[in-house]
Design an enzyme around this catalytic site. Structure first.
Site, PDB file in Angstrom:
ATOM      1  N   ASP A  82       4.384  64.728 -87.458  1.00 57.12           N
ATOM      2  CA  ASP A  82       4.569  64.582 -85.906  1.00 57.12           C
ATOM      3  C   ASP A  82       6.058  64.666 -85.602  1.00 57.12           C
ATOM      4  O   ASP A  82       6.907  64.639 -86.065  1.00 57.12           O
ATOM      5  CB  ASP A  82       4.004  63.611 -85.357  1.00 57.12           C
ATOM      6  N   ARG A  83       5.891  64.889 -84.158  1.00 56.72           N
ATOM      7  CA  ARG A  83       7.291  65.353 -83.529  1.00 56.72           C
ATOM      8  C   ARG A  83       8.348  64.032 -83.893  1.00 56.72           C
ATOM      9  O   ARG A  83       9.637  64.442 -83.831  1.00 56.72           O
ATOM     10  CB  ARG A  83       7.157  65.536 -82.114  1.00 56.72           C
TER      11      ARG A  83
END
Length: 233
Positions: A102-103
């Site tokens: 994820d980011r």
């Protein structure tokens, strides 16, 4: 694609004629004579008949990126920068991500154009270990190790995660080994035991460890030993 089909599709001959050429030992795959018409040949292989190239193999790419925070594990996005933006333009064609992060998560990210290889790396049933360094908001509870070893029930997927191993480093830091890679899996596991992940960094996938020489945002090609550590079936 079967070798006989490649010859008949791209060499202007019938399937029967292609089979005859192969049986006569006139076809080569990566410069090796092949007499098996049913051989599965991928797009990375060079196929020739009598020294005439029928299929020029595309270069297979396997890249290790030290993913920084703030980049999406995606090939394109209208809002946020993606990990592909960190890769030289001439290497980007056909790349996909083998095991997204994820980011906010950092660390080891693999990009490749070889779908068969990446499936072997990420398929949960194959149980290739993924190792993460985790920092939590609260002290890691004594029962966490047992709960993770038993598996955590995920309501959305209607499944229990595979047994995971946690190696506690201090009150709020641990190294966690999982064998799947489901959506936000590590964060959801800690949430299930009443904790919250505030920092997550992937260190390893199988035998492929993040190169300590790579700074965040830097990448390199995997070496032969690393690519061959993921056997394609």
């Amino acid at each position: 694609m079967k070798l006989s089909r490649i010859l008949s599709n791209q060499n202007g001959v019938s399937r029967k004629q292609a089979n005859a050429l192969i049986a006569a030992g006139r076809a080569t795959v990566n410069a090796e004579v092949c007499t098996d018409a049913s051989l599965d040949v991928d797009r990375f292989a060079t196929v020739a008949v009598d020294d005439t190239i029928i299929q020029q193999g595309s270069p297979a790419r396997y890249l290790m990126l030290n993913k920084p925070a703030g980049y999406l594990s995606a090939t394109e996005d209208d809002v946020h920068p993606t990990v592909l933006d960190l890769i030289a333009p001439d290497l980007r064609a056909g790349l996909h991500i083998a095991g997204r992060l994820d980011r906010a998560t950092t660390g080891l990210l693999i990009l490749t154009n070889d779908g068969t290889w990446s499936r072997e790396l990420t398929e949960p049933r194959i149980r290739i270990p993924k190792v993460y360094r985790v920092t939590t908001a609260h002290p890691i509870s004594p029962e966490t190790e047992e709960r993770f070893a038993e598996g955590i029930w995920f309501e959305y997927e209607q499944l229990t995660t595979s047994p995971a191993h946690i190696e506690q480093m201090d009150a709020t830091n641990a190294r966690l080994t999982i064998y799947e890679g489901r959506y936000h899996q590590v964060k959801r596991m800690f949430h299930a035991v009443g904790n919250r992940v505030i920092s997550l960094h992937r260190e390893r996938m199988g035998a492929i460890a993040l190169d300590g020489k790579l700074q965040p945002g830097e990448y390199r090609a995997l070496n032969q030993q690393e690519t061959q550590s993921i056997p394609c079936r």
